[in-house]
Design a protein around this motif. Structure first.
Motif, PDB file in Angstrom:
ATOM      1  N   LYS A   1       0.844  -1.196   0.000  1.00  0.00           N
ATOM      2  CA  LYS A   1       0.000   0.000   0.000  1.00  0.00           C
ATOM      3  C   LYS A   1       0.876   1.241   0.000  1.00  0.00           C
ATOM      4  CE  LYS A   1      -3.897   2.099   2.470  1.00  0.00           C
ATOM      5  NZ  LYS A   1      -4.752   2.036   3.699  1.00  0.00           N
ATOM      6  N   ILE A   2       0.430   2.274  -0.707  1.00  0.00           N
ATOM      7  CA  ILE A   2       1.120   3.568  -0.661  1.00  0.00           C
ATOM      8  C   ILE A   2       0.613   4.312   0.561  1.00  0.00           C
ATOM      9  CG2 ILE A   2       1.506   5.767  -1.827  1.00  0.00           C
ATOM     10  CD1 ILE A   2       1.112   4.341  -4.479  1.00  0.00           C
ATOM     11  N   VAL A   3       1.542   4.673   1.441  1.00  0.00           N
ATOM     12  CA  VAL A   3       1.194   5.330   2.698  1.00  0.00           C
ATOM     13  C   VAL A   3       2.029   6.595   2.854  1.00  0.00           C
ATOM     14  CG1 VAL A   3       0.496   3.168   3.813  1.00  0.00           C
ATOM     15  CG2 VAL A   3       2.890   3.921   3.945  1.00  0.00           C
ATOM     16  N   GLY A   4       1.858   7.274   3.997  1.00  0.00           N
ATOM     17  CA  GLY A   4       2.566   8.523   4.264  1.00  0.00           C
ATOM     18  C   GLY A   4       1.584   9.614   4.618  1.00  0.00           C
ATOM     19  N   PHE A   5       2.081  10.713   5.195  1.00  0.00           N
ATOM     20  CA  PHE A   5       1.123  11.718   5.643  1.00  0.00           C
ATOM     21  C   PHE A   5       0.488  12.485   4.487  1.00  0.00           C
ATOM     22  CE2 PHE A   5       5.262  13.912   6.386  1.00  0.00           C
ATOM     23  CZ  PHE A   5       5.084  15.076   5.647  1.00  0.00           C
ATOM     24  N   ASP A   6       1.133  12.527   3.312  1.00  0.00           N
ATOM     25  CA  ASP A   6       0.471  13.104   2.141  1.00  0.00           C
ATOM     26  C   ASP A   6      -0.731  12.260   1.724  1.00  0.00           C
ATOM     27  OD1 ASP A   6       1.845  15.429   1.748  1.00  0.00           O
ATOM     28  OD2 ASP A   6       3.157  14.664   0.172  1.00  0.00           O
ATOM     29  N   VAL A   7      -0.594  10.953   1.833  1.00  0.00           N
ATOM     30  CA  VAL A   7      -1.699  10.046   1.490  1.00  0.00           C
ATOM     31  C   VAL A   7      -2.839  10.218   2.483  1.00  0.00           C
ATOM     32  CG1 VAL A   7      -2.372   7.638   1.115  1.00  0.00           C
ATOM     33  CG2 VAL A   7      -0.098   8.413   0.431  1.00  0.00           C
ATOM     34  N   SER A   8      -2.495  10.400   3.756  1.00  0.00           N
ATOM     35  CA  SER A   8      -3.532  10.630   4.779  1.00  0.00           C
ATOM     36  C   SER A   8      -4.291  11.919   4.490  1.00  0.00           C
ATOM     37  CB  SER A   8      -2.892  10.687   6.165  1.00  0.00           C
ATOM     38  OG  SER A   8      -2.276   9.466   6.499  1.00  0.00           O
ATOM     39  N   ILE A   9      -3.577  12.947   4.032  1.00  0.00           N
ATOM     40  CA  ILE A   9      -4.233  14.213   3.659  1.00  0.00           C
ATOM     41  C   ILE A   9      -5.166  13.992   2.472  1.00  0.00           C
ATOM     42  CG2 ILE A   9      -3.818  16.512   2.686  1.00  0.00           C
ATOM     43  CD1 ILE A   9      -1.216  16.559   4.355  1.00  0.00           C
ATOM     44  N   ALA A  10      -4.698  13.233   1.489  1.00  0.00           N
ATOM     45  CA  ALA A  10      -5.528  12.936   0.315  1.00  0.00           C
ATOM     46  C   ALA A  10      -6.784  12.177   0.717  1.00  0.00           C
ATOM     47  CB  ALA A  10      -4.721  12.138  -0.699  1.00  0.00           C
ATOM     48  N   GLU A  11      -6.637  11.218   1.636  1.00  0.00           N
ATOM     49  CA  GLU A  11      -7.801  10.454   2.113  1.00  0.00           C
ATOM     50  C   GLU A  11      -8.799  11.362   2.822  1.00  0.00           C
ATOM     51  OE1 GLU A  11      -5.847   7.569   4.507  1.00  0.00           O
ATOM     52  OE2 GLU A  11      -5.506   6.152   2.847  1.00  0.00           O
ATOM     53  N   LYS A  12      -8.297  12.309   3.589  1.00  0.00           N
ATOM     54  CA  LYS A  12      -9.168  13.253   4.298  1.00  0.00           C
ATOM     55  C   LYS A  12      -9.943  14.122   3.311  1.00  0.00           C
ATOM     56  CE  LYS A  12     -10.731  16.018   7.590  1.00  0.00           C
ATOM     57  NZ  LYS A  12     -11.922  15.614   8.391  1.00  0.00           N
ATOM     58  N   ILE A  13      -9.277  14.617   2.284  1.00  0.00           N
ATOM     59  CA  ILE A  13      -9.935  15.461   1.275  1.00  0.00           C
ATOM     60  C   ILE A  13     -11.014  14.672   0.544  1.00  0.00           C
ATOM     61  CG2 ILE A  13      -9.588  16.725  -0.889  1.00  0.00           C
ATOM     62  CD1 ILE A  13      -6.761  17.413   0.158  1.00  0.00           C
ATOM     63  N   ALA A  14     -10.686  13.447   0.141  1.00  0.00           N
ATOM     64  CA  ALA A  14     -11.655  12.611  -0.571  1.00  0.00           C
ATOM     65  C   ALA A  14     -12.863  12.305   0.308  1.00  0.00           C
ATOM     66  CB  ALA A  14     -10.985  11.318  -1.029  1.00  0.00           C
ATOM     67  N   LYS A  15     -12.602  12.014   1.580  1.00  0.00           N
ATOM     68  CA  LYS A  15     -13.694  11.716   2.504  1.00  0.00           C
ATOM     69  C   LYS A  15     -14.604  12.936   2.681  1.00  0.00           C
ATOM     70  CE  LYS A  15     -14.620  10.087   7.204  1.00  0.00           C
ATOM     71  NZ  LYS A  15     -14.007   9.678   8.509  1.00  0.00           N
ATOM     72  N   ASP A  16     -14.006  14.115   2.842  1.00  0.00           N
ATOM     73  CA  ASP A  16     -14.801  15.332   3.007  1.00  0.00           C
ATOM     74  C   ASP A  16     -15.630  15.647   1.765  1.00  0.00           C
ATOM     75  OD1 ASP A  16     -13.727  15.545   5.507  1.00  0.00           O
ATOM     76  OD2 ASP A  16     -12.308  17.148   5.011  1.00  0.00           O
ATOM     77  N   MET A  17     -15.119  15.275   0.597  1.00  0.00           N
ATOM     78  CA  MET A  17     -15.832  15.508  -0.655  1.00  0.00           C
ATOM     79  C   MET A  17     -16.868  14.422  -0.941  1.00  0.00           C
ATOM     80  SD  MET A  17     -12.757  16.851  -3.166  1.00  0.00           S
ATOM     81  CE  MET A  17     -13.833  16.946  -4.599  1.00  0.00           C
ATOM     82  N   GLY A  18     -16.834  13.339  -0.173  1.00  0.00           N
ATOM     83  CA  GLY A  18     -17.779  12.262  -0.367  1.00  0.00           C
ATOM     84  C   GLY A  18     -17.481  11.402  -1.577  1.00  0.00           C
ATOM     85  N   VAL A  19     -16.180  11.265  -1.924  1.00  0.00           N
ATOM     86  CA  VAL A  19     -15.797  10.453  -3.081  1.00  0.00           C
ATOM     87  C   VAL A  19     -14.686   9.486  -2.667  1.00  0.00           C
ATOM     88  CG1 VAL A  19     -16.433  12.234  -4.753  1.00  0.00           C
ATOM     89  CG2 VAL A  19     -14.091  12.183  -3.840  1.00  0.00           C
ATOM     90  N   LYS A  20     -14.388   8.535  -3.542  1.00  0.00           N
ATOM     91  CA  LYS A  20     -13.314   7.590  -3.307  1.00  0.00           C
ATOM     92  C   LYS A  20     -11.977   8.179  -3.751  1.00  0.00           C
ATOM     93  CE  LYS A  20     -16.169   3.432  -3.851  1.00  0.00           C
ATOM     94  NZ  LYS A  20     -16.373   2.180  -4.641  1.00  0.00           N
ATOM     95  N   LEU A  21     -10.913   7.745  -3.114  1.00  0.00           N
ATOM     96  CA  LEU A  21      -9.570   8.197  -3.485  1.00  0.00           C
ATOM     97  C   LEU A  21      -8.908   7.186  -4.408  1.00  0.00           C
ATOM     98  CD1 LEU A  21      -7.098  10.097  -3.123  1.00  0.00           C
ATOM     99  CD2 LEU A  21      -6.429   8.655  -1.183  1.00  0.00           C
ATOM    100  N   LYS A  22      -8.331   7.674  -5.498  1.00  0.00           N
ATOM    101  CA  LYS A  22      -7.519   6.854  -6.388  1.00  0.00           C
ATOM    102  C   LYS A  22      -6.137   7.499  -6.481  1.00  0.00           C
ATOM    103  CE  LYS A  22      -7.080   5.073 -11.109  1.00  0.00           C
ATOM    104  NZ  LYS A  22      -7.645   5.071 -12.486  1.00  0.00           N
ATOM    105  N   VAL A  23      -5.102   6.740  -6.166  1.00  0.00           N
ATOM    106  CA  VAL A  23      -3.728   7.255  -6.193  1.00  0.00           C
ATOM    107  C   VAL A  23      -3.048   6.824  -7.483  1.00  0.00           C
ATOM    108  CG1 VAL A  23      -1.470   7.153  -5.089  1.00  0.00           C
ATOM    109  CG2 VAL A  23      -3.528   7.291  -3.689  1.00  0.00           C
ATOM    110  N   GLU A  24      -2.499   7.795  -8.221  1.00  0.00           N
ATOM    111  CA  GLU A  24      -1.719   7.527  -9.422  1.00  0.00           C
ATOM    112  C   GLU A  24      -0.259   7.820  -9.108  1.00  0.00           C
ATOM    113  OE1 GLU A  24      -2.151   6.319 -12.366  1.00  0.00           O
ATOM    114  OE2 GLU A  24      -4.324   6.071 -12.421  1.00  0.00           O
TER     115      GLU A  24
END
Length: 483
Positions: free
Chosen positions: A63-86
């Protein structure tokens, strides 16, 4: 006159009140609308930059992890969408953003004037100082920026650190590389005397590798503001991103994200091969796939180009010559960028793997075309005359007489082309295709071992190329080529 003016004023007031007026704030945010419609937020990053983003084994899965990924997950959750990492190379991220391949770049990216001309940025989520990492025995030699005069200093390409070396380490010789593990490898092998890194990254390497240490060197412009990059004219998306960043800052969530990342960075419950062996298996699979597809389609398209070049139609002949000379005269890396980003500009949403396969195939076709042409020309001209005298037309003679003999002639060269593509396909790692070199970078970033991953990948490449060479030699003997 006065009455006429009153009528004009009334008319103007009517227009202002009742006609729709286009204001900047009301502009439609197409990217935000697309995200909401698809239910997916696509975030681009370069996962070789621990603790910002890196690969780790979580619950038995990569899995791709790190605090940038945690920030991305938070943004996606707040927007009500799924996160896809490229995952891409760092220097390909802005290109992917501008061509619509990704929606956001969250990869420890600094806000600079040059970048602001091309993209927009969110509010900052992290402010960090820059540090110089040196070999531990040299720690006391470097205390100021002037101490690096005349010495080689490394920095990652297209970053703030690169600019600091140029502007503040007076007289230092800049060595720019794409990946941080490669910079550390240069430092350990005395190719450079120091590496400029962000403090969290430098501290992570110093904690993991006892051969390196941080210096007390301070930069005048060493404070870096890290933010999230997005396309221009995306007000709705920017508002949602900034709202999430505000929540993260107000609630102190970034410290928790960093703590989680640090815990994942130093998991030592498995041996190196147990932990990272699957990465090499995946990379080998994609490398073989790229080489096979490249040679297969390169053979088909290359044969067509060879026939066009040998034909009598001047237009087709000129077209083949231009294509072959252009492709052979430009680097494969450039061709990969043209295919990957160019198709995005044309509205074609190709995956990284498909774009890589197309680029490798088109590149191989130009070289195969010359191999096939040489093989056809090597067949005695009397063979064609004999075939025609037996009543065969041009196509039948080529199919049944010339081509079978040409294939015998060109088989060794085609084998060499296959081996060459296995090695050259490593270039597609820059757009995030998970072949061997890409996976080696992943292992470097996750393990903090800059040298060992390259030793292992060199052995894998040797096994692949040696095995293919032996198989081709066997085929040649079976076909009587050595008789």
């Amino acid at each position: 006159m006065k009455k006429g003016m009153n009528i004009l004023l009334v008319a103007l007031m009517f227009l202002l009140v009742f006609l729709p007026v286009k204001v900047q704030g009301a502009e439609k945010d197409e990217i935000y609308e697309r995200i909401k419609q698809s239910g997916e937020l696509v975030v681009g990053l370069s996962a070789d930059y621990a603790p910002y983003e890196f690969h780790a084994n979580v619950d038995g899965k990569d899995k791709i992890v790190g605090f940038d990924v945690s920030i991305a997950e938070k943004i996606a959750k707040d927007m009500g969408v799924k996160l896809k990492v490229e995952e891409l190379g760092f220097d390909a991220l802005l290109g992917a953003l501008k061509t619509g391949k990704i929606d956001l770049v969250i990869s420890g990216m600094a806000v600079t004037e040059e970048r602001l001309q091309e993209v927009d940025f969110s509010d900052p989520y992290f402010v960090v100082q820059q540090k110089v990492l040196v070999r531990k025995e040299d720690k006391n030699k470097f205390k100021t920026t002037a101490d690096f005069s005349g010495l080689a200093v490394g920095a990652q390409k297209q970053t703030t650190q690169e600019e600091l070396v140029k502007n503040e380490l007076t007289g230092a010789e800049l060595t720019s590389l794409q990946k941080v593990p490669d910079l550390i490898n240069n430092l350990l092998n005395e190719k450079v005397e120091g590496v400029v890194l962000e403090q969290p990254v430098a501290e992570a390497y110093a904690q993991q590798n006892k051969k390196v240490a941080l210096t007390p060197v301070k930069f005048a412009q060493g404070e870096k503001t890290t933010a999230i990059a997005m396309s221009k004219n995306t007000p709705e998306l920017k508002n949602h991103v900034n709202a999430s960043i505000k929540t993260i800052n107000d609630d102190g969530l970034l410290k928790d994200y960093q703590k989680q990342a640090n815990q994942l960075m130093f998991q030592d419950d498995q041996s190196f091969l147990q932990k990272y062996g699957p990465y090499y298996l995946i990379g080998t699979k994609y490398t073989i796939l790229l080489a096979f597809v490249g040679v297969l389609f390169g053979m088909v398209f290359g044969s067509l180009l060879a026939l066009m070049k040998l034909g009598k139609n001047k237009f087709l002949k000129a077209l083949a010559i231009i294509y072959i000379e252009y492709v052979r005269g430009t680097p494969l890396l450039v061709q990969i960028f043209i295919v990957y980003f160019g198709t995005g500009v044309l509205g074609l949403d190709l995956s990284k793997l498909v774009a890589g396969c197309i680029a490798v195939s088109l590149n191989s076709a130009a070289y195969v075309a010359e191999i096939v042409r040489a093989g056809i020309n090597a067949v005695n001209k009397g063979q064609m005359e004999a075939a025609r005298s037996l009543g065969m037309d041009q196509k039948e003679a080529m199919r049944f007489i010339i081509f079978p003999q040409a294939i015998k002639n060109i088989l060794p060269a085609l084998g060499n082309e296959f081996v060459t593509i296995i090695k050259e396909s490593s270039v597609v790692s820059v757009i995030g295709v998970s072949e061997l070199i890409f996976q080696t970078g992943v292992v470097q970033g996750a393990s903090f071992k800059p040298f060992l991953p390259y030793v292992l990948v060199s052995l894998i490449y040797f096994v692949l190329t040696f095995s293919i060479s032996r198989i081709l030699a066997l085929v040649e003997r079976r076909m009587g080529l050595n008789a």
